[in-house]
Design a protein around this motif. Structure first.
Motif, short mmCIF file in Angstrom:
data_model
loop_
_atom_site.label_atom_id
_atom_site.label_comp_id
_atom_site.label_asym_id
_atom_site.label_seq_id
_atom_site.Cartn_x
_atom_site.Cartn_y
_atom_site.Cartn_z
N TYR A 292 0.88 -1.16 0.00
CA TYR A 292 0.00 0.00 0.00
C TYR A 292 0.93 1.22 0.00
O TYR A 292 1.80 1.32 0.86
N PHE B 196 1.58 5.55 -0.43
CA PHE B 196 0.94 6.82 -0.13
C PHE B 196 1.90 7.97 -0.42
O PHE B 196 3.12 7.83 -0.34
N TYR C 209 2.16 12.00 1.05
CA TYR C 209 1.68 13.04 1.95
C TYR C 209 2.48 14.31 1.68
O TYR C 209 3.63 14.26 1.25
N LEU D 222 0.85 16.56 8.42
CA LEU D 222 0.91 15.91 7.12
C LEU D 222 -0.49 15.81 6.53
O LEU D 222 -1.43 15.41 7.20
N LYS E 263 -3.19 7.66 -2.74
CA LYS E 263 -2.76 6.32 -2.33
C LYS E 263 -2.93 5.35 -3.48
O LYS E 263 -3.77 5.54 -4.37
N ILE F 177 -3.63 1.27 -3.70
CA ILE F 177 -3.92 0.03 -2.98
C ILE F 177 -3.93 -1.14 -3.96
O ILE F 177 -3.25 -2.15 -3.78
N PHE G 137 6.32 13.54 1.32
CA PHE G 137 6.73 12.26 1.88
C PHE G 137 6.02 11.12 1.16
O PHE G 137 4.79 11.14 1.00
N ARG H 43 2.96 0.84 3.36
CA ARG H 43 2.35 0.08 4.45
C ARG H 43 2.25 -1.38 4.01
O ARG H 43 1.77 -1.66 2.91
N LYS I 132 1.98 -0.61 9.90
CA LYS I 132 2.35 0.78 10.15
C LYS I 132 2.83 1.42 8.86
O LYS I 132 3.32 0.76 7.95
N LEU I 133 2.68 2.72 8.81
CA LEU I 133 3.21 3.50 7.70
C LEU I 133 4.69 3.78 7.95
O LEU I 133 5.04 4.30 9.02
N THR I 134 5.51 3.42 6.99
CA THR I 134 6.93 3.76 7.05
C THR I 134 7.18 4.84 6.01
O THR I 134 6.83 4.67 4.83
N PHE I 135 7.78 5.93 6.45
CA PHE I 135 7.96 7.09 5.60
C PHE I 135 9.37 7.16 5.01
O PHE I 135 10.34 6.70 5.62
#
Lengths: 116, 112
Positions: free
Chosen positions: A32, A34, A36, A44, A49, A51, A90, A94, A103-106
């Motif tokens: 997933y 994204f 931002y 943010l 996104k 998916i 960013f 996910r 979790k979202l990793t940026f």
């Protein structure tokens, strides 16, 4: 472990020109993805996104992003940049397979500077 | 307004003090998060709660203690503040089965 790379610290573009902000990802399953945006002294804001489905995703403020599975990339694009697009962008990934612990990793962020 | 709200927006405090940051969401989400953004703008997850249960606890000093009294609130208490704790702390929320997060506007913590 999932990760995101944004290879450019800053992207400079003239107003009216097209812009691209690069992002590549690493995740064990189908990602997933994204984008931002963060304006100065703000939180943010969600842009778009991916998916599943169409590889070209359209989002807010005229932005779009293209998912490329073979290149593990998710580059952000806009056909015609505006000075007001200047901000910190960013990319995030996910891993959907970790359930509620997902979790979202940026990425490290790319500063977009649009000039007149 | 439906949102994720954090208080305070700014927090300046001396080393060694204890402080708390509060977060509330009225979006009906069941999962809440704390992220830390350092001076280089790098965002790193600290904690996540799902329906008041701690599900993510990254490598964070135990001076940081999250508390979730209900699924709409997630507070962050920090003991014995250090200079290196200076950062912007973001709260976020999401709904299980949904994909993205909604972020609060952040709390800028400055330890002097």
């Amino acid at each position: 472990a999932q990760s995101v790379a944004q290879p450019e610290d800053q992207v400079n573009v003239a107003e009216g020109n097209p812009l691209t902000v690069k992002c590549t990802y690493s995740v064990s399953g189908n990602p997933y993805l994204f984008w931002y945006v963060q304006y100065p002294n703000r939180g943010l804001q969600f842009l778009l996104k991916y998916i599943t489905g169409d590889n070209l995703v359209k989002g807010s403020y005229g932005f779009e992003a293209e998912f490329n599975k073979s290149q593990t990339s998710f580059h952000l694009k806009k056909p015609s940049a505006l000075v007001s697009d200047s901000a910190l962008y960013f990319c995030a990934v996910r891993d959907p397979w970790t359930g509620t612990a997902s979790k979202l990793t940026f990425g490290t962020g790319t500063r977009l500077q649009v000039t007149l | 307004d439906t949102a994720v709200s954090q208080t305070p927006k700014y927090l300046v405090t001396q080393m060694g003090n204890d402080k708390s940051i509060k977060c509330e969401q009225n979006l009906g989400h069941d999962t809440m998060y704390w992220y830390k953004q350092d001076s280089k703008k790098f965002l790193k997850i600290m904690f996540s709660y799902n329906n008041k249960e701690l599900i993510i606890n990254e490598t964070v000093p135990n001076r940081f203690s999250p508390k979730s009294p209900d699924k709409a609130h997630l507070n962050l208490h920090i003991n014995s503040l250090e200079l290196g704790d200076s950062a912007v702390y973001f709260c976020a929320s999401s709904r299980t089965g949904d994909y993205g997060y909604t972020f609060g506007s952040g709390t800028r913590l400055t330890v002097v």
